[in-house]
Design an enzyme around this catalytic site. Structure first.
Site, PDB file in Angstrom:
ATOM      1  N   CYS A  24     -19.140  -2.747   0.106  1.00 29.72           N
ATOM      2  CA  CYS A  24     -18.401  -0.953   0.599  1.00 29.72           C
ATOM      3  C   CYS A  24     -19.157  -1.037   1.875  1.00 29.72           C
ATOM      4  O   CYS A  24     -20.361  -0.837   1.804  1.00 29.72           O
ATOM      5  CB  CYS A  24     -18.110  -0.392  -0.200  1.00 29.72           C
ATOM      6  SG  CYS A  24     -17.696   1.179  -0.574  1.00 29.72           S
ATOM      7  N   ARG A  83       0.962  -1.021   0.116  1.00 34.02           N
ATOM      8  CA  ARG A  83       0.057  -0.296   0.476  1.00 34.02           C
ATOM      9  C   ARG A  83       0.852   0.831   0.088  1.00 34.02           C
ATOM     10  O   ARG A  83       0.117   2.143  -1.294  1.00 34.02           O
ATOM     11  CB  ARG A  83      -1.171   0.227   1.122  1.00 34.02           C
ATOM     12  CG  ARG A  83      -1.738   1.089   1.540  1.00 34.02           C
ATOM     13  CD  ARG A  83      -2.370   0.960   2.283  1.00 34.02           C
ATOM     14  NE  ARG A  83      -3.144   2.541   2.392  1.00 34.02           N
ATOM     15  CZ  ARG A  83      -4.512   2.479   3.483  1.00 34.02           C
ATOM     16  NH1 ARG A  83      -4.554   2.068   4.188  1.00 34.02           N
ATOM     17  NH2 ARG A  83      -5.264   3.582   3.701  1.00 34.02           N
ATOM     18  N   ASN A 118     -11.062  -4.608  -1.491  1.00 30.40           N
ATOM     19  CA  ASN A 118     -10.729  -3.643  -2.730  1.00 30.40           C
ATOM     20  C   ASN A 118      -9.698  -4.030  -4.026  1.00 30.40           C
ATOM     21  O   ASN A 118      -8.760  -4.162  -3.747  1.00 30.40           O
ATOM     22  CB  ASN A 118      -9.953  -2.110  -2.168  1.00 30.40           C
ATOM     23  CG  ASN A 118     -11.314  -1.470  -2.081  1.00 30.40           C
ATOM     24  OD1 ASN A 118     -12.207  -1.627  -2.152  1.00 30.40           O
ATOM     25  ND2 ASN A 118     -10.858  -0.937  -0.237  1.00 30.40           N
ATOM     26  N   TYR A 130     -14.739  10.018  -2.246  1.00 28.46           N
ATOM     27  CA  TYR A 130     -14.061   9.310  -3.574  1.00 28.46           C
ATOM     28  C   TYR A 130     -13.958   9.958  -5.512  1.00 28.46           C
ATOM     29  O   TYR A 130     -13.314  10.087  -5.693  1.00 28.46           O
ATOM     30  CB  TYR A 130     -14.155   7.677  -3.682  1.00 28.46           C
ATOM     31  CG  TYR A 130     -13.552   6.532  -3.155  1.00 28.46           C
ATOM     32  CD1 TYR A 130     -12.037   6.377  -2.087  1.00 28.46           C
ATOM     33  CD2 TYR A 130     -14.572   6.485  -1.814  1.00 28.46           C
ATOM     34  CE1 TYR A 130     -11.803   5.358  -1.828  1.00 28.46           C
ATOM     35  CE2 TYR A 130     -14.166   6.293  -0.605  1.00 28.46           C
ATOM     36  CZ  TYR A 130     -12.908   5.318  -0.323  1.00 28.46           C
ATOM     37  OH  TYR A 130     -12.449   4.493   0.629  1.00 28.46           O
ATOM     38  N   HIS A 153     -16.606   2.792  -4.957  1.00 29.45           N
ATOM     39  CA  HIS A 153     -15.619   4.185  -5.064  1.00 29.45           C
ATOM     40  C   HIS A 153     -15.887   5.531  -6.253  1.00 29.45           C
ATOM     41  O   HIS A 153     -14.993   6.150  -6.224  1.00 29.45           O
ATOM     42  CB  HIS A 153     -14.651   3.956  -5.139  1.00 29.45           C
ATOM     43  CG  HIS A 153     -14.342   3.036  -4.229  1.00 29.45           C
ATOM     44  ND1 HIS A 153     -12.825   2.868  -3.773  1.00 29.45           N
ATOM     45  CD2 HIS A 153     -14.965   2.197  -2.814  1.00 29.45           C
ATOM     46  CE1 HIS A 153     -12.990   1.996  -1.822  1.00 29.45           C
ATOM     47  NE2 HIS A 153     -14.091   1.932  -2.025  1.00 29.45           N
TER      48      HIS A 153
END
Lengths: 420, 420, 420, 420
Positions: C164, C90, C144, C244, C194
């Protein structure tokens, strides 16, 4: 005592008039002449000026003229507050640099250079005519970019001093925060016009106690807010930069704001139109509140103080734009710096300045080099000189932008550039 | 005559060895010691070095050691060519500044500062040990950033000269274009390490005819191509900037290239791996062609010339990094500048330098201020000092980037920074 | 009823456990298995999970295993909450896109594609093993990028639903502002995972009164503040975008923030380390307050509700990621959209969706095309497919960046990409 | 057969006249009327038009008028080639978007929207007058943005076809490379006006052999050079994008070029001034070579072919802008697409189009959504509608820029926007 204000038709003039009226003990003007080629504006502004003097019981006369030579004849001091090309040129200065991703502003960066190129020849011509019509007059220049314009005047041998309201603004603001009178506050102000830092805030005079650390400890958030800078900048620097430093320290943020907001020029133009309408009202006999939103706060106080010291030989200390003459040893003697100086009938004499941290000195040296090249371009003209000035500017610095900005500067200012 | 090369395990060393072999008349080395903590590399490089000397009939000995004190003991000259953190640190220097939109490069900008911070303490420690083990030795520093490292060495009182291959590169290139020998070409080279301009190209010596205008008239396209700059830059400036000036004059273009290309570090690392494999081949007894793609051309010629002049007291003129001492009057005496100097047994003595155009001088002053702050940060450490150095750098200059780069610099170099 | 949580060793798991404990009436779990290859973490998390169940009097068992097949065998539902490559991957996703001037984020843009490429093959492998060990199990995917992962699962014929927490977050937030219970709030939520907008907020159900205009009239400032968007965006759109959407509507601002701030990954990693230390404390028997700062609010409520509806055939309406099948007629039938759907033992059945304003539909179509290409790249691999996915992404879209990002994506994820 | 050219006073008209003269067998015009409000230009252009017809022995008459209704009365076809606001408006379209960091171009991005807003109401008014004065006339629209203008015309029920020279340009170019006649080359051309790709190049007709792979294998460098795109783009895409795709695939590069170059508008204005001077020369009786540098190559060939097919009912295949009607199933039926269509007396009938790769389809869908919003803004006006169109455009997409561009678009086009 006779004063002439060249550019006296400016909507800003009532601010100056109000200061002359309030401070008539300090500067006992007998004859005030507002000089401006724009006769319509001059009539409106002159009328209000006379009403302000009358209301406040000022005994001096106010006259207006579009004849420069007559207006300045025999003056003891001539104040220059011009805007060659007016607000329209300013609006251009703020727009085309943005096309190249650069700050659009009328005193710094490419826009500032455009203003210098438009202004210096006009100011030098006026100064020559002042020299003939009033050989002993002091020329006090508010006209931006003050540093370059003052350097032009001094280089041409004029009796000139450059004046900016940044220092007096800090003085008033800090006095308020400290609970003292402005006169008690001495600033260790150093740098070039619109590129200065307050390194100390002394109470009582140049040798007084430095309360800047205390001031920052208590009021850094508020001061940073005034400057639109994060408080951490003040913490890291340990000094207070002028808000024009924001164009350097937060350049990309400013560009982004400019891209996403309407221009300051449009705002000022709207205010000016409204002001002129007010000035035509025969019952108005004081400066309107709206004028405070136009910019230029405390200019009248600073101008009165400076003119008084020059004409009455007081020898007190004021922040002015004056010849370096070794004050900052890393700059040429003929550079113009903005520092505290004693002011008397012989002119302005900078106080000694302690060594400058390289963090500030490097930038000052770089911008001084730009101002040198900008002045050369303004006096001698030519695309190449404009290009070099732009390439040398820390906010440009890159070849492609310097080229593109040069093209746009010339295209947008052709009517004001004799050589273009 | 004994020479020690600290960082002698570098893949670059065979270039140096080849130069020592070819130029053995100029610099008759009796004992050459390669010093490096990386014993594996040292073994490979040392083996090849001995084979090159043997093949070319050089009578000197080549030894290797990881013991610095022993290696430099009694040396007449010590060459420093370190890379603290190796190519991995370089790869980092080239990557994280880009995250902030800034140039990622190992000698300029934020990456250059990182390298300075890693390198200066190591070099100062080595120099101290040289001072004890070989008190009369000259330290010749190739280690980047050469300007800051040399300033650190001189400030600490070492017998040091900084050396870069930019000037000798131009000398060879111009000689080729002009059809003369390199020795005939004298450069009016001026500025700081990696921030220089060739203002004149003289045939026969410092007083020779300046053929730069002719050179540019005939070869500007080729020279501009070498520098990856548009030819118009040369036309406008009238001088030849070092290719490091591209980071300034074409900053955004360089950033864009870096964003859209693989990093130079990866390329060099691949070349180095291949070189090391070659060096292990016992039949190889000359520098491989591939080495020319690693960078550092003509370093050996420059190093031989400099060492020879220092040790044999020749008094000839070479371009070196040396104390300003008033040569450029607008810089501090203790700044390190890169200019032609006479070199003799007493060291390096800059030739006089005609006044510098503000177009160049402003930038030189600004970067000198940065180097001052960078050196302070390197010697004394601390987040604040790193921040100030970054804020002062003309390629950073903005508060937010200086903060973010400071954080990233420290995070990526923590193991090399004693104070972090 | 048996549930397995794949990725059960996540520091996030206690949030899920707490939800299972609180909502045990809704979802009466008899056997809960936490599956994770990271046995150390699993031991710490599993211990706390058991203590939470015990404290709250939940009668179910909690077991842990690193054996996927055993863990999911016979499960009624399998929850997927993986992070292939962990927080380190990440952190990379958040850094290297910035080098190219692009948003660095783990679910959108180039970072999101990297995560998809790492994750899809792992999830498909797990799903295959679930199909063998628990053929009737529902797979509920939180992993995700949920949209792409769910599309991968459905395309491969799995019984899967994507989940989500954006919609449930708005539901809770709006309920609070409106003074009603969350259950009363029905959202006209539409788009892709998103990439959604709340076009209506209805009280009582899909046919209830739309109070969104009223909600915005009264609370637009607060809602805009949650989203870090200017209030004017809500005024202009008339709907509430997911936060998002900020990566689209305020892309350059986000990039600038990322350049000038430490990364979110570092922050989460620090929180996770602290959490793991807490979890080892045998006296802790509830989720610690710190967990709320890790992200993922209301996931447990959403998961319990979804699993309950699937397993207990309730037929109520929830916002899920499910096959389009003509719901948005301008998208392919096999696209996965995020909309309200009735959920029963046969799966998820989208409610009809009124026509979408082109202002939203154009972006949805474009991102759907990206997701199609991203899934192809994830399943089949290959540099060209990665390049095409990046070129098609509205936040990339340019050739040079797509090339440079492809190179960096592969270089930073080579160990997770079988084909690279 | 009567043709009217609205905007016939354009400097471009002689190109059209030359085509009419050369291709008089294909399109036997008896009466040609040039209509333009700019009578001075019309006189110059009309004179040259008559001389060209005379020299080439064309038997038709050429008349000029500033009276639209009279000019189009009874026409069989009306060609629209307007530029509302002239080159001055174009220069603005190219400048102010750059202030916001966006492409400044007259058919795409914010500049293209400005042109659409100025143009659509004028074109719709003209079309209404054509409907009254020549109810059976075909309207052939070259006026940019052709996609939006054609959609406006069709939505209002006019007999209209949109025409662009991109496809015919590729056809001629490819024919030259392949050594065949243009008529032999059939393009699998697909997309929206100025957003198209050539997916196949077939010899002999829509079912002919696809030689695109061969063409790319042999000529990709040359074709890429025409498009100012790197060859690798063609290699990766496997198709040939229109050069307007460069504004998408190389957006930042284009912005950088625009920032560092003088504008195309200035260049075209200079060419136009020179052309008009030439046209006044009574001895000139052919189109001057300079005209080829103005843009618009092969427009006359395309226009002749299209008019001929419509008026003579040929049923051949040409690339036109026409109603989608399900041709691209992911777009609304009333979208206007640019594809090969059979053209006969009943209008244009798109050939079937194989499924579009999501790499192209996503962008087409997004831009179609923009065109929908742009048309709504053009027809109904209002700041909000302009903002939405800008926010939806893939080259804008961000809130702050959409706001700032909306302000600037309105400020610079106020005189052309009835509602502003």
């Amino acid at each position: 005592m006779k004063l002439a204000v060249v550019g006296g038709g400016s909507t800003y003039t009532p601010e100056l008039i109000d200061g002359f009226a309030r401070l008539r003990e300090t500067l006992p003007i007998e004859e005030l002449v507002l000089v401006d080629p724009a006769e319509d504006r001059l009539r409106l502004v002159g009328g209000l000026a006379r009403r302000i003097f009358a209301r406040q019981g000022h005994p001096g006369t106010v006259t207006t003229t579009s004849d420069l030579d007559a207006g300045v004849a025999g003056a003891d001091a001539v104040l220059l507050q011009l805007r060659v090309g007016g607000q329209a040129a300013r609006a251009q200065d703020e727009a085309w640099p943005l096309e190249c991703g650069c700050v659009g502003q009328e005193t710094t960066g490419a826009g500032g250079l455009a203003k210098a190129l438009r202004t210096v020849p006009v100011v030098l011509d006026i100064a020559e005519r002042v020299r003939r019509a009033a050989p002993d007059a002091w020329i006090i220049d508010f006209t931006n970019p003050v540093g370059i314009v003052t350097r032009a005047l001094l280089q041409a041998g004029h009796r000139a001093v450059g004046l900016c309201n940044v220092a007096i603004g800090f003085q008033r603001r800090f006095a308020g925060l400290l609970g003292v009178t402005p006169e008690q506050v001495h600033l260790d102000h150093v740098g070039l016009n619109h590129l200065t830092w307050e390194r100390g805030v002394r109470i009582g005079g140049p040798e007084g106690e430095d309360v800047l650390p205390k001031l920052l400890a208590e009021h850094a958030d508020g001061i940073a807010g005034d400057l639109h800078l994060p408080r951490a900048v003040l913490d890291r620097l340990g000094v207070v930069p002028s808000y024009y430093l924001r164009y350097y320290y937060a350049h990309d943020e400013v560009v982004r704001e400019m891209r996403t907001k309407p221009s300051r020029a449009a705002e000022v133009a709207a205010i000016e139109a409204e002001l002129l309408e007010m000035y035509g009202d025969e019952t108005l006999d004081e400066k309107p509140e709206l004028l405070s939103r136009r910019g230029g706060a405390y200019y009248s106080e600073a101008a009165v103080a400076l003119a008084s010291s020059l004409l009455r030989d007081t020898g007190d200390v004021q922040v002015v734009n004056t010849l370096n003459n070794g004050t900052l040893p890393f700059l040429p003697d003929d550079a113009v710096i903005e520092v505290p100086a004693t002011v008397d009938a012989n002119g302005t004499h900078p106080l000694p300045v302690p060594p400058l941290d390289p963090l500030f000195g490097g930038l000052v040296a770089n911008v001084t080099a730009y101002e040198d090249l900008a002045l050369t371009a303004a006096v001698h003209g030519g695309r190449d000189r404009v290009f070099k000035a732009l390439l040398s500017h820390p906010l440009v610095g890159q070849y492609e932008y310097a080229e593109a900005l040069t093209d746009r500067l010339i295209a947008h200012n052709r009517e004001h550039l004799a050589w273009a």
